[in-house]
Design an enzyme around this catalytic site. Structure first.
Site, mmCIF file in Angstrom:
data_model
loop_
_atom_site.group_PDB
_atom_site.id
_atom_site.type_symbol
_atom_site.label_atom_id
_atom_site.label_comp_id
_atom_site.label_asym_id
_atom_site.label_seq_id
_atom_site.Cartn_x
_atom_site.Cartn_y
_atom_site.Cartn_z
ATOM 1 N N HIS A 96 28.662 49.372 47.876
ATOM 2 C CA HIS A 96 28.242 48.084 48.442
ATOM 3 C C HIS A 96 27.719 48.339 49.858
ATOM 4 O O HIS A 96 28.162 49.277 50.524
ATOM 5 C CB HIS A 96 29.469 47.172 48.480
ATOM 6 C CG HIS A 96 29.210 45.763 48.890
ATOM 7 N ND1 HIS A 96 29.056 45.391 50.205
ATOM 8 C CD2 HIS A 96 29.100 44.632 48.161
ATOM 9 C CE1 HIS A 96 28.864 44.083 50.260
ATOM 10 N NE2 HIS A 96 28.891 43.596 49.032
ATOM 11 N N ASP A 140 36.989 51.989 49.016
ATOM 12 C CA ASP A 140 36.663 50.567 49.060
ATOM 13 C C ASP A 140 37.283 49.921 47.823
ATOM 14 O O ASP A 140 36.764 50.049 46.712
ATOM 15 C CB ASP A 140 35.135 50.396 49.081
ATOM 16 C CG ASP A 140 34.723 48.930 49.026
ATOM 17 O OD1 ASP A 140 35.604 48.058 48.903
ATOM 18 O OD2 ASP A 140 33.500 48.673 49.104
ATOM 19 N N GLN A 183 36.932 45.459 44.892
ATOM 20 C CA GLN A 183 36.916 44.971 43.507
ATOM 21 C C GLN A 183 38.143 45.459 42.745
ATOM 22 O O GLN A 183 38.748 44.701 41.989
ATOM 23 C CB GLN A 183 35.635 45.449 42.800
ATOM 24 C CG GLN A 183 34.343 44.928 43.401
ATOM 25 C CD GLN A 183 34.085 43.454 43.119
ATOM 26 O OE1 GLN A 183 34.651 42.856 42.204
ATOM 27 N NE2 GLN A 183 33.230 42.842 43.917
ATOM 28 N N LYS A 242 38.268 37.661 47.398
ATOM 29 C CA LYS A 242 38.122 38.104 45.998
ATOM 30 C C LYS A 242 39.481 38.163 45.306
ATOM 31 O O LYS A 242 39.573 38.217 44.093
ATOM 32 C CB LYS A 242 37.458 39.479 45.945
ATOM 33 C CG LYS A 242 36.018 39.482 46.452
ATOM 34 C CD LYS A 242 35.371 40.810 46.226
ATOM 35 C CE LYS A 242 34.254 41.093 47.209
ATOM 36 N NZ LYS A 242 33.017 40.362 46.948
ATOM 37 N N CYS A 261 24.115 43.366 47.022
ATOM 38 C CA CYS A 261 24.364 44.224 48.195
ATOM 39 C C CYS A 261 24.474 45.693 47.800
ATOM 40 O O CYS A 261 25.334 46.425 48.325
ATOM 41 C CB CYS A 261 25.631 43.796 48.935
ATOM 42 S SG CYS A 261 25.516 42.189 49.686
#
Ligand code: PLP
Length: 406
Positions: free
Chosen positions: A122, A199, A202, A225, A364
């Site tokens: 991202h 990261d 998600q 999220k 993104c």
């Protein structure tokens, strides 16, 4: 027993209509809806328990501080570290990665040093590293995914050279749904003395995460999220890395003493949390994480695996759709293009008329779009409250869109 009908009642927005149709919310990859307990916690905090934190010696300030600080332990438990001082609150993953770029990477890197990234990152895990490339001559090394969207951990490991200073990699692609074997990458990277930033924006939404098991140095999550408020988030930073960091944003709260000539910083993690934080957002994040843990991360993962399998089977039947990302263990995130459709925006506009919310665009992920050879995709991304019935509605709406484009 996972009762999705019951669980959906916890999310008031899911019972509304959009364009005269029941809402089918499949834009969870962008942001998730909030359960009533989170909404209530925000209302309670502002209605009865609000004051600034850490500063006051009055009742409400102490109450707000206790509630806010308790979330550090909740995040630590959610991410699987026994030490809550390894948790820094942020406004989300974007701030978290910038904190690492400015606070940890910048002071220790020089021209020619390398950062390894995957092509499916991202922009939040790309642009802060571009800052180092532009300003310091740091080199970004990109690892491709294969035609299924899989990332070979060995390719990442093989890319490590004597100048590699960091691997910054996603745990789960927001476009392809690919799950990355960050544990193997971390183990091999550490053997070569290279820290790893993961990261988890998600991944932490869809599966149990344990940073102690992964072994990574940095792990970022973003509250909105995780069924929590926007403007909340956190980063796990291994204490050894935290000790190496210099502060990024300066201001109140992150200091112990300031004179005209000197400044003495607070101890970590507060050293990295300047200014009045997102007090109520963070309290809401804590409630959201407790809610997810009550439902059970294993249960959420199992439910979403069933949704994924059903969606794969249904979308396979639409031979005019090209799904990007087909690894067998992917998350329930489906990015696709459609024969005859001009731009994915047109598809999402038609789906919207049927009450189906999906995202269209680049998500993104400019380098990934380039790698895939597409301008943009439409993305249906699932969450804990979605149902197989909603997949049927999605498929019907896609068939309608296809008929219109034919
Ligand atoms: N990383 C990934 C994989 C994401 O999907 C997102 C959000 O879409 C981000 C980072 C950025 O998160 P935020 O905008 O909440 O900082």
């Amino acid at each position: 027993m996972y009762d999705v009908t019951e669980l959906r009642r916890d999310f008031p927005i899911l019972s509304r209509e959009v364009n005269g149709k029941p809402l089918v919310y499949l834009d969870n990859g962008a942001s998730a809806q909030k359960p009533q307990v989170v909404i209530d916690a925000i209302t309670q905090a502002y209605s009865h328990e609000y004051a600034n934190v850490h500063r006051g010696l009055h009742y409400l300030s102490n109450l707000a501080t206790d509630k806010y600080e308790a979330v550090r332990g909740t995040v630590a438990r959610f991410l699987g570290t026994p030490d809550e001082n390894e948790i820094v609150f942020t406004s989300g993953t974007t701030e978290a990665i910038n904190l690492v770029a400015y606070g940890w990477a910048m002071p220790r890197m020089q021209a020619g040093d390398e950062i390894i990234l995957s092509v499916m990152e991202h922009h939040a895990n790309i642009v802060p590293w571009h800052f180092l490339r532009e300003r310091m001559g740091v080199v970004l090394k990109w690892i491709d995914v294969d035609s299924t969207g899989a990332l070979d951990p060995q390719a990442v490991i093989d890319a490590i050279g004597p100048k590699t200073k960091l691997i910054a990699i996603t745990h789960l692609s927001n476009v392809l749904g690919t799950v990355v074997d960050v544990k193997s990458i971390t183990r091999a990277a550490h053997e070569k003395g290279v820290p790893v930033l993961v990261d988890g924006s998600q991944a932490a939404v869809h599966m149990p995460v344990n940073v102690a098991d992964i072994g990574c140095d940095f792990y970022c999550v973003t509250g909105h999220k995780l069924y929590g408020p926007s403007g909340s988030g956190a980063i796990y930073i291994k204490s050894a890395r935290m000790a190496e960091m210099r502060p990024f944003i300066g201001g109140g709260d992150m200091i112990r003493e300031v004179t005209k000539d000197t400044v003495i910083y607070n101890d970590p993690p507060m050293k990295f949390e300047a200014g009045t934080p997102g007090i109520v957002q963070t309290i809401g994040l804590g409630v959201a994480l407790e809610y997810m843990m009550d439902v059970g991360m294993e249960n959420i993962a199992a439910h979403e695996t069933a949704l994924r399998d059903y969606a794969v089977q249904k979308l396979d039947g639409l031979n005019w759709i090209q799904v990007q990302g087909t690894t067998p263990d992917k998350a329930a995130i489906f990015s696709f293009t459609m024969d005859g459709a001009g731009h994915p925006h047109d598809i999402s506009t038609i789906l919207d008329k049927k009450g189906v919310a999906v995202r269209a665009g680049q998500h993104c992920t400019g380098p990934l779009m380039e790698h895939l050879g597409v301008n943009a995709t439409c993305r249906a991304s699932f969450g804990m409250y979605n149902t197989t019935g909603e997949i049927d509605v999605l498929v019907e709406a896609l068939e309608l869109a296809h008929d219109l484009f034919a």
